[in-house]
Enzyme design. Structure first.
Site, short mmCIF file in Angstrom:
data_model
loop_
_atom_site.label_atom_id
_atom_site.label_comp_id
_atom_site.label_asym_id
_atom_site.label_seq_id
_atom_site.Cartn_x
_atom_site.Cartn_y
_atom_site.Cartn_z
N THR A 1 4.49 5.28 3.47
CA THR A 1 3.34 4.69 4.15
C THR A 1 3.62 4.54 5.64
O THR A 1 2.76 4.85 6.49
CB THR A 1 3.02 3.30 3.55
OG1 THR A 1 2.85 3.44 2.14
CG2 THR A 1 1.77 2.71 4.17
N ASP B 1 -2.31 -1.49 -3.92
CA ASP B 1 -2.85 -0.35 -4.65
C ASP B 1 -1.87 0.10 -5.74
O ASP B 1 -2.01 1.16 -6.33
CB ASP B 1 -3.20 0.82 -3.72
CG ASP B 1 -2.01 1.36 -2.94
OD1 ASP B 1 -0.86 0.92 -3.17
OD2 ASP B 1 -2.22 2.25 -2.07
N ILE C 1 0.86 -1.19 0.00
CA ILE C 1 0.00 0.00 0.00
C ILE C 1 0.90 1.24 0.00
O ILE C 1 1.72 1.41 0.91
CB ILE C 1 -0.91 0.04 1.26
CG1 ILE C 1 -1.81 -1.20 1.35
CG2 ILE C 1 -1.75 1.33 1.28
CD1 ILE C 1 -2.90 -1.28 0.30
N HIS C 2 0.75 2.09 -1.03
CA HIS C 2 1.56 3.30 -1.03
C HIS C 2 0.92 4.50 -1.74
O HIS C 2 1.40 5.62 -1.61
CB HIS C 2 2.92 3.03 -1.72
CG HIS C 2 2.83 3.01 -3.21
ND1 HIS C 2 2.37 1.93 -3.91
CD2 HIS C 2 3.12 3.97 -4.14
CE1 HIS C 2 2.39 2.20 -5.20
NE2 HIS C 2 2.83 3.43 -5.38
N ARG C 3 -0.17 4.29 -2.46
CA ARG C 3 -0.77 5.38 -3.25
C ARG C 3 -1.28 6.50 -2.33
O ARG C 3 -1.90 6.23 -1.29
CB ARG C 3 -1.94 4.86 -4.07
CG ARG C 3 -1.51 3.96 -5.23
CD ARG C 3 -1.19 4.77 -6.46
NE ARG C 3 -0.85 3.90 -7.58
CZ ARG C 3 -0.61 4.34 -8.79
NH1 ARG C 3 -0.67 5.62 -9.06
NH2 ARG C 3 -0.29 3.51 -9.76
#
Length: 351
Positions: free
Chosen positions: A236, A277, A202-204
């Site tokens: 994140t 993501d 997850i990083h968006r």
């Protein structure tokens, strides 16, 4: 030919590796690393593992707000283009590094080559979407990974020098997956078994910049009983800490540092499912024939959605859980070319 290639982030290093390998057989390539990904686990290790030549220029821009980051890149890339006088400037994907390289070249009347052109999520709140659109509209050569990307450009009246050459990331996976299986010790290092865990990335910004999204994501992860492995992006991690969200409260969650490309391929290939993501990870999941759950409302990679190979869930807790638990058996069609995109790109540029 003399090509100036602008890179800045992990997915771009992966995409550049097969193209650089073919390009340098008969032509000159100079690499600018903007420093958009500056953590060694997000940057240096990819150059080493993928045998990408060391950058000729390192800008050290680092993170920051979009305007500041892109502005610094514009000023520094412009100096290099003026000095080197390349025949083309080559950019990849949809980052601020992509946009900065394309704008500099266009303003200096140097033809732009955009690899991974034509992608659209149709959500302009995503900075990546703005970067893609602007880059495509100033590019001279547009190399698309799929027919959908070609259609998107046609709908925007971009038809000159547009080619469907397949996906360079597929080139990279085919070239490296055997090496990953042979060399990576990541499963042993973390006590993981084949098909014994879910992989998370997850990083968006659309997720990490919204505390409610991150709370929902962690709530869903808490309800997934199986082991979950999360190579956490530095940004994140920082966001979660700023929100006061504690990952230690999530059962069976192994949070690990970012990993190199070969380790990532191994983690992807051996996962039960991948929850992400990331656009690049969605594709790698497809190439590895591992079911994917995407924590976004849209995806540019619509080909992956057939037969539930990839399921869009946004940040809805119940949708995410249902998608992780759903039994799927996709057929994984050859939607991304034949693994020879790099050769086609170099041949078409040469003319």
């Amino acid at each position: 030919m003399k090509i100036l290639t602008v890179l800045g982030a992990r997915p771009q290093f992966i995409k550049a590796a097969p193209v650089s390998r073919v390009l340098r057989e008969n032509h000159t390539e100079l690499i600018i690393h903007t420093g958009q990904h500056y953590d060694s686990n997000m940057s240096d290790i990819f150059f080493e593992e993928l045998n990408i030549p060391k950058p000729d220029y390192y800008l050290g821009v680092g993170s920051g707000n979009h305007g500041k980051q892109t502005g610094e890149m514009l000023a520094k890339i412009e100096e290099i283009v003026l000095k080197e006088e390349p025949d083309f400037v080559m950019v990849y994907g949809d980052t601020n590094s992509t946009l900065a390289g394309a704008l500099v070249a266009a303003k200096l009347h140097v033809p732009v080559i955009h690899i991974e052109a034509g992608l659209r999520s149709f959500n302009k709140k995503m900075p990546e979407e703005v970067n893609r659109i602007m880059t495509d509209h100033v590019s001279e050569f547009l190399f698309c990974p799929t027919q959908t990307a070609i259609d998107n450009l046609t709908n925007e009246n971009i038809t000159h020098n547009v080619f469907n050459i397949g996906d360079v990331m597929y080139d990279a996976v085919l070239y490296n997956k055997g090496l990953a299986a042979e060399k990576s010790e990541i499963l042993k290092e973390h006590g993981l078994s084949e098909k014994g865990y879910h992989l998370i990335t997850i990083h968006r910004a659309e997720n990490t910049d919204d505390i409610h999204h991150m709370k929902n994501i962690l709530d869903a992860f808490s309800k997934i009983e199986e082991v979950k492995v999360w190579p956490i992006h530095p940004r994140t991690k920082h966001k979660l800490e700023s929100y006061g969200l504690d990952l230690s409260s999530v059962p069976n969650l192994k949070v690990i540092d970012p990993v190199g490309y070969l380790d990532m391929l191994t983690l992807e290939a051996n996962a039960l499912k991948i929850v992400t993501d990331s656009g690049g990870v969605q594709k790698e999941a497809y190439f590895m024939k591992v079911p994917c759950v995407t924590v976004r409302e849209q995806t540019e990679w619509v080909e992956t959605l057939e037969e539930d190979a990839n399921i869009l869930v946004g940040t809805d807790v119940e949708k995410l859980l249902a998608a992780v638990e759903k039994k799927v058996n996709p057929s994984y069609k050859e939607a991304f070319g034949d693994g020879k995109a790099a050769e086609k790109i170099v041949e078409l540029i040469k003319g």
